[in-house]
Write an enzyme that holds these catalytic residues in place. Structure first.
Site, short mmCIF file in Angstrom:
data_model
loop_
_atom_site.label_atom_id
_atom_site.label_comp_id
_atom_site.label_asym_id
_atom_site.label_seq_id
_atom_site.Cartn_x
_atom_site.Cartn_y
_atom_site.Cartn_z
N ASN A 22 2.73 5.62 -10.97
CA ASN A 22 1.51 5.36 -11.72
C ASN A 22 0.30 5.15 -10.83
O ASN A 22 -0.81 5.52 -11.20
CB ASN A 22 1.75 4.12 -12.60
CG ASN A 22 0.45 3.52 -13.09
OD1 ASN A 22 -0.27 4.13 -13.89
ND2 ASN A 22 0.10 2.35 -12.59
N LYS A 54 -3.95 15.49 -9.65
CA LYS A 54 -2.99 15.24 -10.73
C LYS A 54 -2.22 16.52 -11.09
O LYS A 54 -1.05 16.47 -11.47
CB LYS A 54 -3.70 14.67 -11.96
CG LYS A 54 -4.15 13.22 -11.78
CD LYS A 54 -2.96 12.25 -11.78
CE LYS A 54 -3.40 10.80 -11.83
NZ LYS A 54 -2.25 9.85 -11.85
N TYR A 106 -9.79 14.61 -8.53
CA TYR A 106 -8.85 13.92 -9.41
C TYR A 106 -8.00 14.94 -10.17
O TYR A 106 -6.77 14.87 -10.16
CB TYR A 106 -9.63 13.03 -10.39
CG TYR A 106 -8.73 12.25 -11.32
CD1 TYR A 106 -8.01 11.16 -10.85
CD2 TYR A 106 -8.61 12.61 -12.66
CE1 TYR A 106 -7.17 10.45 -11.70
CE2 TYR A 106 -7.78 11.90 -13.52
CZ TYR A 106 -7.07 10.82 -13.04
OH TYR A 106 -6.25 10.12 -13.88
N ASP A 163 0.87 -1.17 0.00
CA ASP A 163 0.00 0.00 0.00
C ASP A 163 0.91 1.22 0.00
O ASP A 163 1.57 1.52 1.00
CB ASP A 163 -0.88 -0.04 1.26
CG ASP A 163 -1.73 1.21 1.40
OD1 ASP A 163 -1.61 2.13 0.54
OD2 ASP A 163 -2.51 1.29 2.36
N VAL A 164 0.95 1.94 -1.13
CA VAL A 164 1.93 3.03 -1.24
C VAL A 164 1.63 4.22 -0.32
O VAL A 164 2.45 5.12 -0.17
CB VAL A 164 2.09 3.53 -2.70
CG1 VAL A 164 2.76 2.48 -3.56
CG2 VAL A 164 0.76 3.96 -3.30
#
Ligand SMILES: [Zn+2]
Length: 657
Positions: free
Chosen positions: A487, A558, A554, A460-461
């Site tokens: 990613n 980003k 989102y 889990d990053v």
């Protein structure tokens, strides 16, 4: 040593060559007999060619094939009478011998016959088996090797003093065999090299090999030799940066990036900590053919400059005495024995590094077993040099051609289990890199089967601890980090700004921004040590230059990530680290886009699924693989002079253009 012969299994193989395949595989299955392309086998058959004439053919293992996995096509059919004639010549140079062997092969496209082909030909038995058995090496590689061999085998074997493989070895064996063979002779022991067995049937020859090696094992046991222990796997506790610094220094000495595998198991740490570790390890390999992969000796500790100088001296000493001029190979070690790290092994690929580790693990077994017979004694360095700088090996290197662009380098990809992340792993693997793939989906662990150059880690990053554990494991497996692909991300469902809850905003930001910041921060010390300069590619989104309604969290996350990447490009450029961003749009072949979701979105815009997928300026579909190819290329030479860039991959978007 147990015979692995099994009647039911054996019945699946038919004919002389079929049986040859079966018992060759049996030998290959036992790694104390042969390892990674070592050893070879043959069978002599009479066969009828297309013109109706009968010929005697020697089917011998082809180079590049492993006994464990060999199939019928792995054997080269060579005309036997010609081989017997060759064996009678006074001399034959190696290139001449290889020419004779390859021009006497009767099947186009067959692999090159083994360099030990003529030796197989002169032994007057239908089946011939040859291994580099650990137990036999432990006996022969000692001061009184010959007398131990006599004590164990009596007259049942012919003993051949060490001589380099090839024509001269075949000649010596022919002479010795003619003089010393008795009716009860079942094999041949080659000092510091290995053992041959032979028989009228595949089974007889195989069982004789097992019996011979068992006798050597029993002898060692009676003399109190320690049992071999496994070297795998051992948890690597060294700091990733420490390992990456070592890999960088060794890669610099090699002149190319190398993958470095660290095995911190008790076997290697205990061996490295022995008071006599230097005396034992600096003698040389258990059998000369290891030298091609392992170099003659491991580096003790971490002084690469001293090792490289000692290698240059070794080359100069021995090249001066050689008949032909030699080209020096790089002076970098392929093995490091260190009391804290254990065993680090290096190679141009992860597979090579793993092979070196296997070879040295068995070498340690041989060394420790020989100590029970009064001490390990390897061949003089001149003999090892002759194999390392053998014309045939040097010619192979010249022919090898250019390896894939990322050979020796290591990439880390997040969100690697599916979609763009998985496609990125594929693109980097294809280009020769070793890849560490992280994903919250445990499926990542087996995403690419058991290949040596992929390490899939369930991670889990957003967890700092999990990322830390993953970096330890990744650097332990491959030695460092050259390329980072950020990613992993989440794409929440549509929600207008006035309804956007704090929790949702924070959830999206935590994955898409915070986790990537932490990854960049933790990976930076490793990227700094990349032999060819670090590279980062951020998977952004079309929503950065052209945000969409309902995608506030989102689009904003980003955009923040993109800005983070641009600042990193500014800050890290001086250290040679490049940071670039790709902005994909409408990539539908990912887990997110099921057939139903796709159909309903297309209907929402009043489009067919096909029209929806290609709703861009070029009317083309953008696939995960397209994004992955661009991502990989951005880490390669094409973009060597580009950093801080944002490249769209969206088929052309009229709001972006
Ligand atoms: Zn051999």
């Amino acid at each position: 040593m147990k015979s692995l012969w099994n009647d039911a299994e054996a019945s699946q193989y038919s004919g002389d060559l079929g049986e040859r395949v079966y018992t060759s595989q049996l030998l290959g299955r036992d790694h104390t007999l042969v390892l990674h392309g070592g050893g070879n086998t043959s069978v002599k058959v009479r066969s009828r060619g297309v013109t109706g004439e009968e010929e005697d053919i020697l089917y011998v293992k082809g180079s590049g094939w492993d006994l464990e996995t060999i199939r019928e096509e792995g054997f080269a059919p060579v005309r036997l009478p010609h081989l017997v004639k060759l064996a009678k010549l006074e001399s034959l140079s190696d290139p001449q011998m290889m020419n004779e062997l390859s021009t006497q092969v009767t099947r186009a496209g067959a692999p090159a016959p083994s360099v030990e082909t003529i030796l197989h030909a002169i032994l007057p038995y239908k089946y011939v088996d040859h291994t580099h058995a650990d137990a036999v090496l432990a006996v022969t590689n000692t001061a009184n090797g010959q007398s131990h061999v006599r004590e164990i085998f009596g007259d049942d074997v012919v003993v051949i003093p060490y001589i380099m493989p090839g024509f001269d070895l075949a000649g010596l064996c022919a002479a010795r065999f003619a003089a010393d063979a008795r009716p009860g002779t079942v094999g041949m022991v080659l000092m510091n090299h290995g053992v041959f067995s032979f028989g009228a049937t595949a089974r007889e020859s195989y069982e004789r090999m097992i019996a011979l090696v068992t006798r050597a094992e029993r002898f060692l046991e009676r003399r109190g030799a320690p049992r071999a222990v496994s070297g795998e796997p051992g948890r690597v506790t060294a700091a990733p940066r420490e390992l990456a610094a070592l890999r960088r220094e060794i890669s610099a000495a090699a002149g190319v990036p190398l993958v470095m595998r660290t095995q911190a198991s008790a076997k290697f740490i205990d061996f490295a900590r022995r008071a006599d570790a230097a005396a034992l390890s600096q003698q040389g390999p258990a059998t000369p053919d290891h030298v091609i992969r392992t170099k003659r000796v491991p580096m003790i500790g971490r002084d690469v400059a001293v090792y490289a100088q000692a290698y240059r001296d070794y080359f100069a000493r021995n090249a001066a005495a050689a008949k032909q001029p030699k080209t020096m190979l790089d002076p970098a070690p392929r093995m490091v024995l260190d009391p804290e790290l254990g065993l680090c092994t290096l190679g141009r690929t992860a597979r090579d590094a793993r092979i070196v580790a296997d070879l040295y693990s068995h070498t340690i077994d041989v060394i420790l077993a020989s100590t029970a017979l009064g001490g390990y004694k390897a061949l003089p360095e001149k003999d090892i040099f002759d194999v390392e700088y053998w014309d045939l090996e040097q010619a192979k290197l010249r022919r090898a051609g250019k390896p894939p662009v990322f050979t020796g380098e290591v990439a880390l990809v997040t969100g690697a289990a599916s979609g763009i992340g998985r496609a990125c792993c594929d693109a980097f693997l294809k280009r020769g890199a070793a890849v560490v793939g992280l994903d919250i989906d445990a499926g990542v662990v087996n995403a690419f089967g058991g290949r040596a150059d992929f390490l899939g880690l369930h991670c889990d990053v957003t967890s700092r601890d999990a990322v830390n554990v993953a970096l330890h494991a990744g650097v332990g497996a491959f030695g460092g980090l050259d390329m980072l692909v950020l990613n992993a991300g989440v794409f929440p469902g549509g929600c207008r700004v006035e309804s956007l809850a704090d929790e949702e905003w924070q959830r999206v930001t935590r994955v898409n921004v915070d986790a990537n910041l932490a990854l960049m921060r933790e990976c930076h010390p490793l990227l700094e040590l990349a032999p060819n300069g670090g590279r980062v590619v951020v998977i952004g989104s079309k929503n950065v230059p052209a945000p969409g309604p309902g995608a506030a969290a989102y689009s904003a996350s980003k955009a923040a990530l993109t800005q983070l990447a641009r600042v990193a490009a500014l800050e890290w450029g001086a250290a040679g680290i490049r940071v670039n961003v790709v902005h994909p749009n409408a990539v539908f072949d990912t887990g997110l886009w099921t057939r139903d979701v796709l159909a309903s979105r297309a209907a929402h815009y009043g489009l067919s699924v096909e029209a929806y997928k290609t709703n861009n300026v070029l009317k083309t579909e953008v696939r995960s693989a397209d994004v992955a190819e661009l991502t990989a290329e951005m880490c390669g030479p094409l973009f060597a002079k580009t950093t801080g860039a944002q490249v769209p991959i969206d088929g052309g978007n009229d709001r972006v253009i």
